[in-house]
Motif scaffolding. Structure first.
Motif, short mmCIF file in Angstrom:
data_model
loop_
_atom_site.label_atom_id
_atom_site.label_comp_id
_atom_site.label_asym_id
_atom_site.label_seq_id
_atom_site.Cartn_x
_atom_site.Cartn_y
_atom_site.Cartn_z
N LYS A 131 1.76 4.13 -37.61
CA LYS A 131 2.12 3.18 -36.56
C LYS A 131 0.90 2.79 -35.74
O LYS A 131 0.68 1.61 -35.44
CB LYS A 131 3.20 3.78 -35.65
N ALA A 132 0.09 3.79 -35.38
CA ALA A 132 -1.13 3.51 -34.61
C ALA A 132 -2.12 2.68 -35.42
O ALA A 132 -2.77 1.77 -34.90
CB ALA A 132 -1.77 4.82 -34.17
N VAL A 139 -4.16 -1.20 -34.61
CA VAL A 139 -5.59 -1.37 -34.33
C VAL A 139 -6.40 -1.93 -35.50
O VAL A 139 -7.49 -2.49 -35.30
CB VAL A 139 -6.24 -0.03 -33.89
N GLU A 140 -5.91 -1.79 -36.74
CA GLU A 140 -6.79 -2.01 -37.89
C GLU A 140 -7.35 -3.43 -37.99
O GLU A 140 -8.44 -3.62 -38.52
CB GLU A 140 -6.07 -1.63 -39.19
N ASN A 141 -6.68 -4.43 -37.49
CA ASN A 141 -7.19 -5.79 -37.58
C ASN A 141 -7.72 -6.32 -36.25
O ASN A 141 -7.99 -7.52 -36.13
CB ASN A 141 -6.10 -6.73 -38.11
N ALA A 199 -13.84 -0.80 -36.33
CA ALA A 199 -13.58 0.52 -36.92
C ALA A 199 -12.65 1.29 -35.99
O ALA A 199 -12.65 1.07 -34.77
CB ALA A 199 -14.89 1.29 -37.13
N PHE A 200 -11.87 2.19 -36.56
CA PHE A 200 -10.96 2.97 -35.73
C PHE A 200 -10.87 4.41 -36.23
O PHE A 200 -11.19 4.70 -37.38
CB PHE A 200 -9.55 2.34 -35.71
N GLU A 201 -10.41 5.26 -35.32
CA GLU A 201 -10.20 6.68 -35.62
C GLU A 201 -8.96 7.12 -34.85
O GLU A 201 -8.85 6.89 -33.64
CB GLU A 201 -11.41 7.49 -35.17
N ILE A 202 -8.04 7.73 -35.55
CA ILE A 202 -6.78 8.18 -34.94
C ILE A 202 -6.69 9.69 -35.08
O ILE A 202 -6.83 10.23 -36.18
CB ILE A 202 -5.58 7.50 -35.61
N TYR A 203 -6.45 10.37 -33.96
CA TYR A 203 -6.35 11.84 -33.95
C TYR A 203 -5.01 12.22 -33.34
O TYR A 203 -4.69 11.83 -32.20
CB TYR A 203 -7.50 12.45 -33.15
N ILE A 204 -4.23 12.98 -34.08
CA ILE A 204 -2.91 13.43 -33.60
C ILE A 204 -2.88 14.94 -33.58
O ILE A 204 -3.31 15.59 -34.54
CB ILE A 204 -1.79 12.89 -34.49
N ASN A 225 -9.23 7.61 -40.30
CA ASN A 225 -10.03 6.52 -39.76
C ASN A 225 -10.14 5.37 -40.75
O ASN A 225 -9.62 5.42 -41.87
CB ASN A 225 -11.41 7.02 -39.32
N SER A 226 -10.83 4.34 -40.33
CA SER A 226 -10.93 3.12 -41.12
C SER A 226 -11.84 3.27 -42.33
O SER A 226 -11.91 2.38 -43.18
CB SER A 226 -11.44 1.98 -40.23
#
Length: 436
Positions: free
Chosen positions: A8-9, A13-15, A19-24, A152-153
């Motif tokens: 979902k996150a 953000v991806e577009n 670059a992205f990084e998701i930490y859960i 991440n991306s």
């Protein structure tokens, strides 16, 4: 569930960034504390949260939340926060590498552990301490199970799981107008803590610290027990932090290849160590875990880095960008620090010395020069290889970088306290200032 949260996150953000990084992070925690012999704090909770970092136009942004209904808002906020930061081309996220498996980091016993059983464990420690003739001044127990996912991306997707258990106890004893105190703790990845052993050890230490005698100010061979050693070693290890090196806050800058410790000593930062308290498949930014030899046979071999600092220094990350939780961004930190001595000394070899169990004031050591002056606690004379009289008060002073040039390992059990996996340490010709 955490994979669904991550997806979902990612869609949010991806577009909208470069670059992205998701930490859960999902944590289950049981925590207890007592004041004297009465339980005064207990909680059992489950917390899940998400931290999102993005890079846009060479600027980085971060936002977090524990409200999983606000993932869209958090994603937007992370992008908006890039506007608050300066352009820096050194920002980047981890790339895909082969992930090593880790062993003995999760105990299934945690799944059946509840608050009632935890309370009974702590009560048994308090009872055993009282039966041993000491008064409890404080005690605590904690048990946690953590599960995290970082993606991440660049295609990184790594899940970590682990448990941790700890038990701490401080006591006091009074006899003939004299008071002695003592403290110790146990920690493990597994629910194998021995409360009875801890209570007996701490109470025995307090009892043996009564009837103290003064000590003459002089240079002695000093044995640093585990707590004393780790207190002083923190200043030493901070000098390996790549950011401190980069900013000129480390005395070790420009000393790669130089002899900085006893040649019998090697130090390895090992996040893959079986059963290690800080063992993990990757660090907090998705860099795959790898062992780093900081000191090899006494010579400085490497510093530790996260991705950003490594990029600025033109080196590879050592996978030491760790997070406290989803609330924080990665910071340079060691994992499991193995102190390996090729030779060890025996207590019987010490003719005139001092053993100190812990020290007060280690945090006041000069972080750059390494100079320190600390109060020694639960301290004993060593005469011809035997522990004799407890010492009433003493100060120990020296320089941690000079100490490390002559430090030796003492034949003793290897234990992990915090990041440090060490035997008791032996330092010759250390200044001990006696007090009446």
């Amino acid at each position: 569930m955490i994979y669904e949260i991550a997806e979902k996150a990612k869609k949010e953000v991806e577009n909208k960034c470069d670059a992205f990084e998701i930490y859960i992070d999902e944590t289950k925690l049981i925590e207890l504390d007592s004041e004297q012999n009465k339980l005064n704090f207990a909680k059992e909770e489950i917390e899940t949260g998400i931290g999102i970092r993005v890079i846009k136009d060479n600027k980085i942004g971060f936002a977090f939340t524990s409200n999983l209904d606000k993932i869209s808002e958090t994603a937007r906020q992370s992008i908006e926060n890039t506007k608050l930061n300066k352009i820096d081309e050194n920002y980047s996220f981890a790339g895909v590498e082969k992930v090593n498996e880790v062993k003995k980091v999760y105990d299934k016993k945690f799944d059946a552990l509840d608050l009632d059983e935890s309370v009974e464990l702590l009560k048994s420690v308090i009872s055993q301490t009282s039966d041993s003739g000491c008064e409890v001044t404080g005690s605590g127990f904690s048990a946690s199970a953590g599960r995290s996912l970082i993606l991440n991306s660049n295609g990184v997707s790594i899940e970590n799981k682990g448990t941790g258990f700890s038990l701490g106890l401080s006591v006091t004893i009074q006899k003939d107008g004299e008071i002695a105190t003592a403290y110790n703790s146990q920690s493990s990845r597994f629910y194998d803590l021995d409360g009875e052993k801890l209570a007996n050890e701490v109470c025995d230490l307090a009892k043996s610290s009564l009837n103290t005698k003064p000590i003459k100010t002089d240079n002695y061979s000093v044995v640093l027990d585990y707590y004393a050693a780790t207190g002083l070693l923190q200043t030493f290890i901070n000098a390996f932090d790549g950011e401190n090196v980069m900013r000129g806050r480390s005395i070790l800058k420009d000393k790669i290849g130089s002899e900085i410790s006893n040649p019998t000593l090697s130090i390895i930062d090992n996040p893959l160590l079986e059963n290690g308290m800080y063992t993990t498949k990757c660090d907090g930014e998705g860099s795959v875990s790898k062992a780093t030899e900081l000191i090899k046979d006494g010579k400085l071999n490497s510093f530790i880095y996260d991705i950003y600092t490594a990029n600025k220094e033109g080196v590879e990350t050592t996978s030491n960008g760790y997070r406290g939780s989803y609330l924080t961004t990665p910071q340079i930190s060691p994992s499991n620090l193995e102190f390996k001595f090729s030779e060890m000394k025996d207590l019987s070899e010490i003719k005139k010395g001092v053993l100190t169990t812990s020290v007060l004031g280690a945090h006041t050591a000069n972080p750059i020069s390494g100079d320190f002056s600390v109060e020694a606690n639960n301290t004993f004379k060593i005469e011809n290889g035997e522990l004799t009289d407890p010492i009433n008060k003493a100060m120990i002073s020296g320089n941690i970088f000079e100490i490390m040039k002559k430090v030796e390992g003492l034949n003793s059990e290897i234990k992990q306290y915090g990041s440090f996996i060490i035997p008791k340490l032996l330092v010759h010709d250390l200044r001990v200032v006696g007090q009446n």
